[in-house]
Design a protein around this motif. Structure first.
Motif, short mmCIF file in Angstrom:
data_model
loop_
_atom_site.label_atom_id
_atom_site.label_comp_id
_atom_site.label_asym_id
_atom_site.label_seq_id
_atom_site.Cartn_x
_atom_site.Cartn_y
_atom_site.Cartn_z
N LEU A 85 32.09 38.31 49.97
CA LEU A 85 31.46 37.17 50.65
C LEU A 85 31.45 37.34 52.16
O LEU A 85 30.56 36.83 52.84
CB LEU A 85 32.18 35.88 50.27
N ILE A 86 32.46 38.04 52.70
CA ILE A 86 32.56 38.18 54.16
C ILE A 86 31.36 38.94 54.73
O ILE A 86 30.68 38.44 55.63
CB ILE A 86 33.88 38.88 54.55
N ARG B 51 28.83 29.28 38.27
CA ARG B 51 27.65 29.93 37.69
C ARG B 51 27.61 29.65 36.19
O ARG B 51 28.62 29.72 35.50
CB ARG B 51 27.71 31.44 37.93
N GLU B 52 26.43 29.30 35.73
CA GLU B 52 26.17 29.14 34.29
C GLU B 52 24.97 30.00 33.96
O GLU B 52 23.82 29.61 34.25
CB GLU B 52 25.91 27.68 33.94
N ILE C 224 40.60 35.30 43.52
CA ILE C 224 39.61 34.33 43.03
C ILE C 224 38.20 34.90 43.13
O ILE C 224 37.82 35.45 44.16
CB ILE C 224 39.69 33.01 43.82
N SER C 225 37.43 34.75 42.07
CA SER C 225 36.03 35.17 42.07
C SER C 225 35.20 34.07 41.45
O SER C 225 35.32 33.78 40.25
CB SER C 225 35.85 36.48 41.29
N VAL C 226 34.36 33.44 42.26
CA VAL C 226 33.45 32.41 41.77
C VAL C 226 32.02 32.95 41.86
O VAL C 226 31.48 33.44 40.87
CB VAL C 226 33.61 31.08 42.54
N LYS D 156 43.95 15.99 41.91
CA LYS D 156 44.20 15.69 43.33
C LYS D 156 43.18 16.34 44.26
O LYS D 156 43.24 16.15 45.47
CB LYS D 156 45.61 16.14 43.71
N ARG D 157 42.25 17.12 43.71
CA ARG D 157 41.26 17.79 44.57
C ARG D 157 40.27 16.77 45.12
O ARG D 157 39.84 15.85 44.42
CB ARG D 157 40.51 18.86 43.77
N VAL D 158 39.89 16.98 46.36
CA VAL D 158 38.92 16.11 47.02
C VAL D 158 37.55 16.78 47.06
O VAL D 158 36.52 16.14 46.79
CB VAL D 158 39.38 15.78 48.45
N TYR D 159 37.51 18.09 47.36
CA TYR D 159 36.24 18.78 47.57
C TYR D 159 35.92 19.81 46.49
O TYR D 159 34.80 20.31 46.43
CB TYR D 159 36.25 19.48 48.93
N GLY D 160 36.90 20.16 45.65
CA GLY D 160 36.62 21.09 44.57
C GLY D 160 37.47 22.35 44.61
O GLY D 160 38.13 22.65 45.62
N TYR D 161 37.44 23.10 43.52
CA TYR D 161 38.29 24.27 43.32
C TYR D 161 38.10 25.33 44.40
O TYR D 161 39.06 25.84 44.96
CB TYR D 161 37.96 24.86 41.94
N PHE D 162 36.85 25.69 44.71
CA PHE D 162 36.58 26.77 45.66
C PHE D 162 35.51 26.30 46.65
O PHE D 162 34.49 26.94 46.86
CB PHE D 162 36.10 28.01 44.91
#
Length: 395
Positions: free
Chosen positions: A60-61, A335-336, A51-53, A311-317
């Motif tokens: 990110l680490i 990102r847009e 996954i890359s957002v 069913k997501r509560v907080y979002g994809y990532f």
């Protein structure tokens, strides 16, 4: 002769939390001179994920610990480049992870286990393994596609015979991933890629496990049996067999119902220093173990990328926000163009607004975004407060 109980150090919940943060490189001055390689050695393992957002998790680490380190700098730090000796290798630890090259001998127990494994999900076609080894020996480092194909069909799980063979060789330790190119593994023979003094399986299982338990304890600072075993995906009985000889010391932690062990160096001096304010990858080793994250931070961590959208509560990532040594919210980013979009923000009350704004602005600058937009928050009032805080900082 009666065996006396070993002395046990008692830690408060706050002390344990701060010890854990320091052990993970998130409390105190960052070691910028050691850089990304220093972060890798300090953590012992950095998880990889497709996954890359904002960026991929292995980028990110170090960002969370060092700040705006260049993404190309991260790649160079991890992978073999030119004639320079390798600093890391990729293997199965907590998951697929980048690991310090000096730990190659300590994963011999896992390579042996894979070689002795009777059943596999994918059948290995006759002759495919030998052909892969021969081709790598002749042609040098190659991706699975360059070796002859990664998939039989478009289905992600439908590996070609070549892919099955090279992944089996990776698990066995005959082949090593020397870099990621366009997120594809680049394979080479371990005899070429691993320094000669490290290329051996001479350590027995006990020595390997003792080392990995010791490293996991150091990287966590303090943890329960499940916490420490989970770091490199060891079994509980493997932990039990070596913990007494690992150098870790028994402790009790306020509010923890199970026994714990700590790195003696972590107990030698009280953890002090500046806390990082940052967005955390959902795959950050600070929050790998869900029960531990709840114990340390009172925070329930769940990645929802693989949960159906409705069913997501907080979002994809959703990325936890660390500030002041606490997890104060979550942000689901996107990102847009050159705008970082906070698609959904969950805050631990109005006091968290400045920290979340700071984390968003720093992340935006890192990925070359010039604006931040908040789409949704817990309430219209919190969304407005966060938007005002961002606008003030960007003015």
């Amino acid at each position: 002769m009666t065996t006396l109980p070993r002395p046990t150090t008692a830690l408060s919940a706050d002390e344990a939390r701060r010890i854990a943060l320091r052990a993970q490189g998130l409390l105190g001055a960052p070691d910028r001179r050691a850089g990304v390689r220093g972060v890798l050695r300090h953590l012992g393992a950095v998880q990889l994920d497709t996954i890359s957002v904002l960026a991929r998790s292995h980028e990110l680490i170090p960002y969370a610990r060092l700040g705006a380190v260049g993404r190309r700098t991260v790649e160079i730090a991890y992978w073999t480049t030119g004639s320079e000796p390798p600093h890391a290798f990729e293997y199965w630890s907590h998951a697929a992870c980048v690991l310090p090259i000096e730990e190659w001998p300590h994963f011999a127990f896992r390579r042996r286990a894979y070689r002795a494994r009777p059943h596999w999900n994918h059948e290995l076609p006759e002759g495919a393994y030998d052909q892969v080894i021969k081709q790598l020996r002749t042609e040098g480092p190659l991706t699975a596609t360059e070796l002859g194909g990664a998939k039989r069909t478009s289905e992600w799980w439908d590996w070609s015979g070549t892919k099955v063979a090279v992944e089996r060789a990776l698990m066995y330790g005959e082949v090593v991933c020397v870099e990621r190119r366009g997120w594809k593994r680049v394979y080479d023979l371990a005899e070429r890629a691993i320094p000669a003094q490290l290329l051996h399986d001479e350590l027995d299982d006990t020595e390997c496990l003792r080392r990995l338990v010791r490293l996991a304890g150091r990287s966590l600072g303090v943890g329960t049996r499940a916490d420490i075993a989970d770091y490199h995906r060891l079994k509980g009985e493997q932990f039990d067999a070596v913990v007494d000889a690992s150098g870790l010391v028994p402790v009790t932690v306020e509010g923890w119902s199970k026994p714990a062990w700590a790195d003696p160096e972590a107990l030698a001096s009280p953890p002090r220093g500046r806390h990082r304010t940052t967005l955390l990858s959902p795959f950050d080793s600070l929050i790998w173990e869900r029960a531990r994250t709840e114990r340390l931070f009172g925070f329930t961590h769940r990645l929802e990328a693989y949960v159906p959208k409705q069913k997501r509560v907080y979002g994809y990532f959703a990325m936890p926000v660390l500030a002041g040594g606490r997890i104060v919210g979550r942000v689901d980013p996107a990102r847009e163009g050159r705008t970082l979009v906070a698609k959904q923000v969950t805050l631990d009350g109005p006091k968290a607004v400045p920290a979340v704004a700071q984390a968003l602005l720093e992340a935006a600058g890192w990925v070359d975004c010039t604006d931040v937009r908040v789409e949704r928050a817990d309430s219209p009032e919190l969304r407005e407060a966060l938007t005002v805080e961002l606008a003030r900082a960007l003015a």
